[in-house]
Every structure is written in C-alpha cells, then in structure tokens.
Design an enzyme around this catalytic site. Sequence first.
Site, PDB file in Angstrom:
ATOM      1  NE  ARG A   1      33.220  38.798  46.072  1.00 32.71           N
ATOM      2  CZ  ARG A   1      33.002  39.885  45.347  1.00 32.71           C
ATOM      3  NH1 ARG A   1      32.889  39.809  44.041  1.00 32.71           N
ATOM      4  NH2 ARG A   1      32.910  41.073  45.919  1.00 32.71           N
TER       5      ARG A   1
ATOM      6  CE1 TYR B   1      31.611  44.430  45.591  1.00 28.94           C
ATOM      7  CE2 TYR B   1      33.593  45.785  45.458  1.00 28.94           C
ATOM      8  CZ  TYR B   1      32.989  44.537  45.568  1.00 28.94           C
ATOM      9  OH  TYR B   1      33.760  43.411  45.661  1.00 28.94           O
TER      10      TYR B   1
ATOM     11  CG  HIS C   1      37.132  40.071  42.738  1.00 21.02           C
ATOM     12  ND1 HIS C   1      36.387  39.181  41.996  1.00 21.02           N
ATOM     13  CD2 HIS C   1      38.284  40.266  42.043  1.00 21.02           C
ATOM     14  CE1 HIS C   1      37.042  38.860  40.901  1.00 21.02           C
ATOM     15  NE2 HIS C   1      38.204  39.504  40.897  1.00 21.02           N
TER      16      HIS C   1
END
Length: 372
Positions: free
Chosen positions: A267, A280, A271
């Site tokens: 990805r 992260y 998100h």
Amino acid sequence: MTLVERAPTQEYRQYLPADTVVQYLSPAGESMSSEARYPRPDDARLVDMYRNMVLGRRFDQQATALTKQGRLAVYPSSRGQEACQVAAAMSMQPSDWMFPTYRDSVALATRGVKPVQILSMLAGDWHCGYDPAAHRSAPQCTPLATQLLHAAGLAYGESRKGNPTIAVAFCGDGATSEGDFHEALNFAAVFKAPVVFLVQNNGFAISVPLARQTVAPSLAHKGIGYGIGSEQVDGNDPVAMLAVMDEAARFVRAGNGPVIVEAHTYRIDAHTNADDATRYRDAAEVEQWLQRDPLLRLEAYLRGKGMIDDGYVADLTAEAEAQAAALRDGMNADRPTDPLDLFRHVFAEPTPQLREQQAQVQAELAAEIEEN
C-alpha cells in the site's frame, strides 16, 4: 501448489502454495527465464490490462484529491495494488459475483461500475451508489472479512442451482485474523463452494505490520488447514497476477472447490486520507516498493514487446484525464437530498419517538419554506 485437478490424497502437500511467489516479470519489466507455472496471458490481453490499470490509477489519484476538496469524507487509496484488482476483475465472467472491500474501487471500475457511483457512498450517500444485482458486485464492505461469508454463501447457492457462477472475494492481510475469514474458508471448503479468496497482502492492517498478524510461512499456507488449494503470487507483477487469477477462476469453476490466492503487494499511500503512515513506516521502505510499481513494470514489458508506443500511451493518458474530469464534474454536482430520508428505512414500523422527530423536522422545513 499448481492449481490442477488431483486424485484425493491424505497428503497435505497437495494444498501447498509455491515455495516462492509466482513471478514472470522482473521489477524492471523484463521477462524472466524461469519456467512458467501457469499459462501466460497473451500480449493483446495484457494491453487491455495495462489500459485498465492506467485508468484505475488516475481514478484513484482523483478520488484522493476529492477528499482534500471536501467532496469525499474518506478514501482508501489502492495505489500500487492495481495489478491485483484489475487481474481479479478480468479473470471473471459477466455471470460471476464480486465481493469487494472498501479499498477495491479499481476492481469495481474494471468491472464496469461508473466512477461516480463507486464514490457515492464515500461522499455520504446512505446507500450503495450502484446496483449490486446489475453489476453482480456486492456493496464495498468496510467491516473486515464479513463479505467473505456472503461470497461463500452465494457461491454455494449458485452451485446448488447448477449455475456456472463463481465468486471472487477480496480481503487484506488484516482480515485473515478475523473469525469470519476462517468461517468462510471452512464453509466453502466443506461444501466445495466455487470461491476465489484473494488476499491482498499489502504489509499493514492500518498500522499493524504483517509480523503481528501471523508467523505462518505465508498467508496462502492457511489454505492447508481447510484442505483447499492455495497459491502465492507477486502482486506487483501484472503478468503473474493475471495468470494466477485466470487459473484460480478456471479451477473453482470446474467444481474443485475454493482456493486462496495471496498477492504480495504494498500500500503505497496511507491507509486512508485520515491516516499518517509516517508514524509506523519509513520513506525508505516505500521507496523500495515504488521501484516495483506494477504499472511501470507492465508498460516496460509491453514497450519491449512492441505492443504499445508513445502514441498509445499519450492517447491513453488523455482518455484517463478526460475520465478524471468527468469524475470531478460528477462529484461536484449537488445531488438532491431529502432530510426525511433520515427517518426512512430505520424501522419497519417507526417508533413513536421516531415519528415525533420526523414531525419536528417536517415542521422546521415547512417554516423555512414560508420564510423564503
């Protein structure tokens, strides 16, 4: 495992995926010399796949921009996962059913759903923006893995009727930790429901890395526990993705029961537009995956084969821009809304409290009309 019919055996090895991911193209888009595990799609079909990926990438970019303009409440980008979604859609026949997640908008666009209809729900409409029955595509599912049960049930019902319909059910790596995932695979396995479970392993369930989801050799290995065929594929290799999905669809349509396909992908964006991925993961990791961009990979391959050239790419880019402009216009147009929809389809028989609230709103609307 090679998805071919085999005589019944007690050996678990028949369900194992390949030791290494199925891959036909190098990151630079060069054809690899390794023996093909599945039939390669013909080049003309790959040109069609490239077109769908270019249009899908531009749609995804425009949808992301619409969130910044306040036209969408949220949008989960699928940048970098186009090969997975386009291959899945292209492997299906018109009579098949698709069960997408919230991130699979490009798959729906490839399926033929209009972009404005795809985004309607994310813009705040209270219902699915497209007709699921007409497109044989279930509403995009936000709760993790619940759509997998629907896919298993529908596919089983269609097989009971003697129809050749299969279901293609999408999920991410995070969904494999949900109980619904396991129930769906077990049900489909026991009743030999013709479902292709496509797991797009993009490395993160929001901010939770794969290492915190499982210590299995791969997510595809989960198929062993249910006695179903499994495979793992380079999800950023469009040729391999289409080859594996074609074979998976053929396999389940032939009455061999379900299969699980794990697509190793990434990805690229956060998100959703509400997420800060820098908290992260680091930029170096993203850059590594950008070097494996599925769109550039397929373009390089097709150019090398003489199937596309600068003129074709320019024309396709112009087409993608025209579709993006149409999407902007469609999303900027005010859609008619009725405040009383707040009270419809809540209860079969409205409660006294709901009737009281509805009357209050009706009175306020009537007062506004009189004032104007």
